[in-house]
Design a protein around this motif. Structure first.
Motif, PDB file in Angstrom:
ATOM      1  N   MET A   1      67.414  38.721  40.777  1.00  0.00           N
ATOM      2  CA  MET A   1      66.331  39.375  38.887  1.00  0.00           C
ATOM      3  C   MET A   1      65.663  40.257  39.896  1.00  0.00           C
ATOM      4  SD  MET A   1      63.853  37.882  36.128  1.00  0.00           S
ATOM      5  CE  MET A   1      62.498  37.106  37.464  1.00  0.00           C
ATOM      6  N   SER A   2      65.492  42.068  39.932  1.00  0.00           N
ATOM      7  CA  SER A   2      64.300  42.745  40.372  1.00  0.00           C
ATOM      8  C   SER A   2      63.094  42.412  39.762  1.00  0.00           C
ATOM      9  CB  SER A   2      65.332  44.302  39.889  1.00  0.00           C
ATOM     10  OG  SER A   2      63.932  45.195  39.693  1.00  0.00           O
ATOM     11  N   LYS A   3      62.582  43.434  40.875  1.00  0.00           N
ATOM     12  CA  LYS A   3      61.022  43.117  40.342  1.00  0.00           C
ATOM     13  C   LYS A   3      60.007  43.071  38.900  1.00  0.00           C
ATOM     14  CE  LYS A   3      59.217  42.600  45.331  1.00  0.00           C
ATOM     15  NZ  LYS A   3      59.307  43.441  46.199  1.00  0.00           N
ATOM     16  N   TYR A   4      61.127  44.920  38.410  1.00  0.00           N
ATOM     17  CA  TYR A   4      60.450  45.208  37.766  1.00  0.00           C
ATOM     18  C   TYR A   4      61.409  45.352  36.242  1.00  0.00           C
ATOM     19  CZ  TYR A   4      58.969  47.939  41.483  1.00  0.00           C
ATOM     20  OH  TYR A   4      58.057  48.172  42.681  1.00  0.00           O
ATOM     21  N   THR A   5      62.430  44.374  36.162  1.00  0.00           N
ATOM     22  CA  THR A   5      62.798  43.669  34.674  1.00  0.00           C
ATOM     23  C   THR A   5      61.954  43.245  33.756  1.00  0.00           C
ATOM     24  OG1 THR A   5      63.750  42.059  35.029  1.00  0.00           O
ATOM     25  CG2 THR A   5      65.403  43.725  35.932  1.00  0.00           C
ATOM     26  N   ARG A   6      60.451  42.432  33.907  1.00  0.00           N
ATOM     27  CA  ARG A   6      60.217  42.227  33.379  1.00  0.00           C
ATOM     28  C   ARG A   6      59.226  43.186  31.572  1.00  0.00           C
ATOM     29  NH1 ARG A   6      56.138  39.621  34.678  1.00  0.00           N
ATOM     30  NH2 ARG A   6      56.383  37.348  34.010  1.00  0.00           N
ATOM     31  N   ASN A   7      59.527  42.355  30.566  1.00  0.00           N
ATOM     32  CA  ASN A   7      59.075  43.113  29.842  1.00  0.00           C
ATOM     33  C   ASN A   7      57.562  43.860  29.460  1.00  0.00           C
ATOM     34  OD1 ASN A   7      61.115  41.715  29.134  1.00  0.00           O
ATOM     35  ND2 ASN A   7      60.866  41.682  26.886  1.00  0.00           N
ATOM     36  N   LYS A   8      57.313  44.723  29.315  1.00  0.00           N
ATOM     37  CA  LYS A   8      55.623  45.414  29.726  1.00  0.00           C
ATOM     38  C   LYS A   8      54.772  44.307  29.489  1.00  0.00           C
ATOM     39  CE  LYS A   8      52.740  48.216  31.001  1.00  0.00           C
ATOM     40  NZ  LYS A   8      52.238  49.383  31.186  1.00  0.00           N
ATOM     41  N   TRP A   9      55.413  43.938  27.643  1.00  0.00           N
ATOM     42  CA  TRP A   9      53.701  42.381  27.541  1.00  0.00           C
ATOM     43  C   TRP A   9      53.457  41.474  27.569  1.00  0.00           C
ATOM     44  CZ3 TRP A   9      55.129  37.729  25.990  1.00  0.00           C
ATOM     45  CH2 TRP A   9      56.225  37.161  25.723  1.00  0.00           C
ATOM     46  N   ARG A  10      55.074  41.208  28.612  1.00  0.00           N
ATOM     47  CA  ARG A  10      54.735  39.614  29.314  1.00  0.00           C
ATOM     48  C   ARG A  10      53.561  39.734  30.539  1.00  0.00           C
ATOM     49  NH1 ARG A  10      60.638  36.872  30.835  1.00  0.00           N
ATOM     50  NH2 ARG A  10      59.330  35.527  31.549  1.00  0.00           N
ATOM     51  N   VAL A  11      54.033  41.010  31.742  1.00  0.00           N
ATOM     52  CA  VAL A  11      53.018  41.994  32.258  1.00  0.00           C
ATOM     53  C   VAL A  11      51.642  41.397  31.833  1.00  0.00           C
ATOM     54  CG1 VAL A  11      51.709  43.763  33.266  1.00  0.00           C
ATOM     55  CG2 VAL A  11      55.042  43.017  33.385  1.00  0.00           C
ATOM     56  N   LYS A  12      51.706  42.111  30.873  1.00  0.00           N
ATOM     57  CA  LYS A  12      50.102  42.568  30.213  1.00  0.00           C
ATOM     58  C   LYS A  12      49.703  41.146  29.933  1.00  0.00           C
ATOM     59  CE  LYS A  12      46.951  45.064  28.087  1.00  0.00           C
ATOM     60  NZ  LYS A  12      45.823  45.245  29.235  1.00  0.00           N
ATOM     61  N   LEU A  13      50.353  40.092  28.845  1.00  0.00           N
ATOM     62  CA  LEU A  13      49.982  38.797  29.124  1.00  0.00           C
ATOM     63  C   LEU A  13      49.403  37.974  30.395  1.00  0.00           C
ATOM     64  CD1 LEU A  13      49.544  37.490  26.039  1.00  0.00           C
ATOM     65  CD2 LEU A  13      51.753  36.287  26.683  1.00  0.00           C
ATOM     66  N   HIS A  14      49.831  38.400  30.982  1.00  0.00           N
ATOM     67  CA  HIS A  14      50.100  37.240  32.276  1.00  0.00           C
ATOM     68  C   HIS A  14      48.339  37.962  32.653  1.00  0.00           C
ATOM     69  CE1 HIS A  14      51.006  36.156  36.429  1.00  0.00           C
ATOM     70  NE2 HIS A  14      49.914  37.047  37.074  1.00  0.00           N
ATOM     71  N   GLU A  15      48.748  39.382  32.862  1.00  0.00           N
ATOM     72  CA  GLU A  15      47.154  39.467  33.002  1.00  0.00           C
ATOM     73  C   GLU A  15      45.850  39.173  32.468  1.00  0.00           C
ATOM     74  OE1 GLU A  15      47.097  43.761  34.706  1.00  0.00           O
ATOM     75  OE2 GLU A  15      46.165  44.192  32.559  1.00  0.00           O
ATOM     76  N   ILE A  16      45.785  38.836  31.307  1.00  0.00           N
ATOM     77  CA  ILE A  16      44.818  38.160  30.173  1.00  0.00           C
ATOM     78  C   ILE A  16      44.740  36.929  30.590  1.00  0.00           C
ATOM     79  CG2 ILE A  16      44.540  37.514  27.855  1.00  0.00           C
ATOM     80  CD1 ILE A  16      46.311  41.050  26.557  1.00  0.00           C
ATOM     81  N   ILE A  17      46.023  35.851  30.474  1.00  0.00           N
ATOM     82  CA  ILE A  17      46.232  34.794  31.057  1.00  0.00           C
ATOM     83  C   ILE A  17      45.574  34.453  31.829  1.00  0.00           C
ATOM     84  CG2 ILE A  17      47.313  32.505  30.744  1.00  0.00           C
ATOM     85  CD1 ILE A  17      48.569  33.853  28.426  1.00  0.00           C
ATOM     86  N   TYR A  18      46.002  35.132  33.465  1.00  0.00           N
ATOM     87  CA  TYR A  18      45.614  34.381  34.774  1.00  0.00           C
ATOM     88  C   TYR A  18      44.851  35.586  35.360  1.00  0.00           C
ATOM     89  CZ  TYR A  18      49.973  31.814  34.822  1.00  0.00           C
ATOM     90  OH  TYR A  18      50.614  30.407  34.224  1.00  0.00           O
ATOM     91  N   GLU A  19      44.235  36.432  34.835  1.00  0.00           N
ATOM     92  CA  GLU A  19      43.173  37.289  35.399  1.00  0.00           C
ATOM     93  C   GLU A  19      42.036  37.418  34.453  1.00  0.00           C
ATOM     94  OE1 GLU A  19      45.380  40.656  36.554  1.00  0.00           O
ATOM     95  OE2 GLU A  19      47.144  39.433  37.784  1.00  0.00           O
ATOM     96  N   ALA A  20      41.222  38.121  35.483  1.00  0.00           N
ATOM     97  CA  ALA A  20      39.567  38.406  34.531  1.00  0.00           C
ATOM     98  C   ALA A  20      39.050  39.563  35.305  1.00  0.00           C
ATOM     99  CB  ALA A  20      38.646  37.413  35.461  1.00  0.00           C
ATOM    100  N   ASP A  21      40.231  40.625  35.201  1.00  0.00           N
ATOM    101  CA  ASP A  21      39.670  41.757  35.741  1.00  0.00           C
ATOM    102  C   ASP A  21      39.752  42.384  35.119  1.00  0.00           C
ATOM    103  OD1 ASP A  21      39.355  41.196  38.776  1.00  0.00           O
ATOM    104  OD2 ASP A  21      41.397  42.045  39.144  1.00  0.00           O
ATOM    105  N   THR A  22      40.127  42.849  33.852  1.00  0.00           N
ATOM    106  CA  THR A  22      40.394  43.640  32.669  1.00  0.00           C
ATOM    107  C   THR A  22      39.353  42.831  31.881  1.00  0.00           C
ATOM    108  OG1 THR A  22      42.444  42.741  31.719  1.00  0.00           O
ATOM    109  CG2 THR A  22      42.233  44.004  32.892  1.00  0.00           C
ATOM    110  N   PRO A  23      39.153  43.615  30.168  1.00  0.00           N
ATOM    111  CA  PRO A  23      38.230  42.967  29.344  1.00  0.00           C
ATOM    112  C   PRO A  23      38.533  41.871  28.638  1.00  0.00           C
ATOM    113  CG  PRO A  23      38.086  45.972  28.728  1.00  0.00           C
ATOM    114  CD  PRO A  23      39.299  44.851  30.200  1.00  0.00           C
ATOM    115  N   GLU A  24      40.122  42.049  27.797  1.00  0.00           N
ATOM    116  CA  GLU A  24      41.347  41.078  27.776  1.00  0.00           C
ATOM    117  C   GLU A  24      40.793  39.998  28.133  1.00  0.00           C
ATOM    118  OE1 GLU A  24      42.304  43.812  27.611  1.00  0.00           O
ATOM    119  OE2 GLU A  24      43.042  45.036  26.705  1.00  0.00           O
ATOM    120  N   GLY A  25      40.846  40.779  29.671  1.00  0.00           N
ATOM    121  CA  GLY A  25      40.844  38.866  30.263  1.00  0.00           C
ATOM    122  C   GLY A  25      39.671  37.843  30.551  1.00  0.00           C
ATOM    123  N   LYS A  26      38.686  38.943  30.473  1.00  0.00           N
ATOM    124  CA  LYS A  26      36.993  37.778  30.018  1.00  0.00           C
ATOM    125  C   LYS A  26      36.952  37.449  29.465  1.00  0.00           C
ATOM    126  CE  LYS A  26      35.181  40.914  34.031  1.00  0.00           C
ATOM    127  NZ  LYS A  26      34.832  42.408  34.480  1.00  0.00           N
TER     128      LYS A  26
END
Lengths: 287, 287, 287, 287
Positions: A1-26
């Motif tokens: 599995m290459s590093k870039y095959t994942r959908n855009k929304w899963r990356v976005k969701l990961h950012e929201i759930i696991y991180e706190a740098d974006t307003p949505e994440g916070k």
């Protein structure tokens, strides 16, 4: 599995759930924190008989709402991670599962009381959110001071326990069963209650000799409380001193509080300008 | 309204009531302090049934005298300030009002017990007087040390409460209702009682496992008492060090203890040689 | 009266009783210390009913022996001082008298219980002996640290008392008479018991709100215990630092532990090579 | 007896039993540590009536196994030392004997309860093993800080005891027998319970004056807990500072943790490269 095959929304969701740098994440973190605290409050109120009787339906429905919210969160966490197995068997993965399922089990087995209390584990999830919060910077010094004096504190605690066992045995011999010191484990328990200056008073020495030795135990406990305090104080003082020196001599940026979380291995504590995870080499996504 | 249109006596009265640089101002503060302390003593004695029965008239008359004195003071404070509204809705303005009116209300409604205790708020007024007193210099260091370690102490307190909730829930499961741990909030209360080494003894673990975990809680509490102490110690040590350095390097005058209080905005902490209020520009009056 | 008109034996006796530089003086101090401690032990044992019943005669005779020894010492102290009036009305003079006469009074008035306890004052005499002992060197640092932080500790204690009064009044309103908080003074007493983490458990909050506020009081008490510790720690650290510096820069002899005591004015703390009292000019006698 | 006449196996056995540098020596220590802890657990469980009734045979047999193991160890220790008398009458020799014989005596005299508790002395043997362990390095600093502040802590404890006796006598006079202060020793006991903030609550003041003085005692106790903490803190801070300096200036090897033990005089703490005992000149055996 290459590093870039994942959908855009899963990356976005990961950012929201696991991180706190974006307003949505916070926002997600704040909402989650409030949900957890509300859920803990529910668990506590449910255990109060008079409240449970009067508001049983309200408590039940609220609990279902929270359980469903946590289930959605749990599934979302699994979906957005590249290696779900790793998350599921991680510490927080198990905590997330255990704190979600009791309500489902109660459907099958009926109201198992002990299981309901598993929900109190949700409190542990607070630490995950706080780990990402910038506020934690204040506790780093604290943790370092505690870590540095770990060995000394173990020696101290070991000495306290040995003293408690020896003095507890002596008190058992002096006071005996008739005065509440029914066996050595109970005497040791009394000795710890006294050494730590808690002093419940459910068991108290009645003989003059017992009271004399109890006085000795108390003054000893009063004196040795100084030891851990002295250790932490000294450690803390030297920490803040060396911290100052480091700040002057080297880079003034002391702690990295970046909340980036690798989608592949869930590693945190990345450099602010890191492009790839320093553990598995997977690319980190910035907006 | 120009800055110079106020009568001489209002300026004088302002100086007496709000400041402490003149002999009259100092006398006013001392008399007020004694009145407040006497009034608190009255409130306390009134609550003792046997004293209230024997000396009811004396206590009642004394209370009226003090209430009238405080009423006069309250009116005088309003009259001598240029913006009475600002004073009335300030923290001390509300305290002054609340601690004065209970006696008047009791005339209309009859002896409302709870209202009478509002008079204990008078104790807060002591802080206003002390704020002006030169004696407070000693507490500045203390306040600074507390302020500087505020974040660390919050983290610490937060950790203590989480530990109390988790351990309280565990004790509730182990000991159960029959041993006094009737619900989780009560168990958490017990856990705080034990962690802080208070140890009332109204609820005590009875099962061996409960006593074992209680021992763990006690030793934990005994250990973590070292943490706030270490924080304050280190902060205090570094404070006094930097204080010494400042004294050597810069101006040796460390704290401004001028009691000037602006007639317009009630701002304090003016420089010793200030002619105008640094906040609103209103002239400060020296004798 | 010239400085040299006193008999040789009175000078010698003065040296033995008031000083500790000669072997006889040291022996006198040791014998006196043992007598005082034995006498305190007697007072304590006498108060135990079962012991008093069985050994009444022994205790009575021992008490008479000790009373007579103290009487002789008291007279000897008066005789060997040049200004007896000054000694009689000094602090230790009054303590010596009060701790000697109860037995004589009991001859006239009969066994007055309260008077008998006056004999416990003898314990204060221990401090006089210790003042002269070289051992005291260790406590000088301690005293200095306490003195230096006196103002800060007063502010701290004052704050603790105000907090106790405010929280005590609140608890009185919440818990009320039915739960043991019968009046405000008793509530304040409970609050001090809790704030200081003593926790007797004779009065405990029963209402959920009361227990919640009690938890707050306990954590507050747990937290503020750090303040006096921090103050003393910082003071002590800075003391030992400045002490080291003084030792390096100046005279390394830090404390004068000479036990010379002026025969005229009972002044102590003379220089090792002093020939005359630095207060009244009277000659000091060396062997 | 020449230094080289002893059999090879005795030297080997000495190395295993008394030292911890060889794998066999380390294994012996670990096994001994586990045996001691298991034995202490046995003593504790035996005192619990319900456990003793159900598992009497198991406990009895285990105790015999452990007693025989300790007997073998005791004999081995005597055989492998060149001067057995010196070992037998050393502190640990007596502890070893006393903690081994109770089971043998119970064969002759029958179940003497008090003797059985002598087995708790086995806990002291843990210190011997730990003395050899490298882990102890962490406690050296602690010991030094305690030793250095010994004199100050004695003065402090002495002052606490005098305060307890004086205040205890006062409380005895105020509260009297009807409120539980039956005699002065018991009052002093209460005073120590309160001063050290233990607060059992078995004896509590009932009169308003008694409660007022109790409040004073509590605040005093709360305040003076700062003193030993301050002492240890300051000592510890200065220790770690001087320790750092020594490390920089001199040899960076701070503690010798060699576990060599002389076969002749049982002296420990030898240099890493020592060939002969620095106390008796007897040769040390390396593998």
């Amino acid at each position: 599995m290459s590093k870039y095959t994942r959908n855009k929304w899963r990356v976005k969701l990961h950012e929201i759930i696991y991180e706190a740098d974006t307003p949505e994440g916070k926002l997600f973190d704040v909402v989650l924190l409030i949900t957890i605290l509300a859920s803990i409050l529910l668990v506590m109120l449910e255990s109060v008989q008079s409240i449970d009787e009067n508001f049983h339906n309200f408590l039940n429905i609220s609990e279902w709402v929270i359980t469903i919210l946590f289930t959605i969160e749990y599934i979302a966490r699994i979906l957005t991670v590249r290696r779900p197995i790793k998350y599921i068997f991680s510490f927080y993965g198990i905590v997330d599962l255990l704190s979600t399922i009791p309500k489902y089990i109660s459907l099958i087995v009926g109201g198992v009381h002990a299981l309901a209390a598993l929900r109190a584990l949700r409190l542990l999830r607070v630490f995950r959110i706080l780990k990402l919060a910038r506020y934690l910077g204040a506790s780093n010094n604290l943790m370092n001071a505690l870590k540095a004096s770990r060995a000394k504190i173990s020696v101290f605690l070991f000495a306290v326990i040995i003293v408690a066992i020896i003095l507890g045995t002596i008190m058992y011999l002096i006071e005996g069963e008739k005065n509440g010191f029914t066996n050595i484990p109970k005497s040791v328990y009394w000795c710890i209650v006294t050494l730590t200056t808690v002093g419940f008073g459910d068991i108290t020495p009645q003989t003059p000799l017992g009271q004399f030795i109890a006085s000795f135990v108390m003054i000893l406990g009063y004196g040795i409380i100084a030891v851990p305090t002295g250790i932490i104080s000294a450690e803390y003082t030297s920490q803040s001193k060396s911290g100052e020196q480091t700040n002057i001599d080297n880079n003034p940026k002391p702690v990295q509080l970046n909340s980036q979380c690798c989608v592949n291995c869930l590693e945190v504590k990345h450099h602010d300008d890191a492009e790839y995870c320093h553990k598995c080499g997977c690319q980190l996504h910035h907006d």
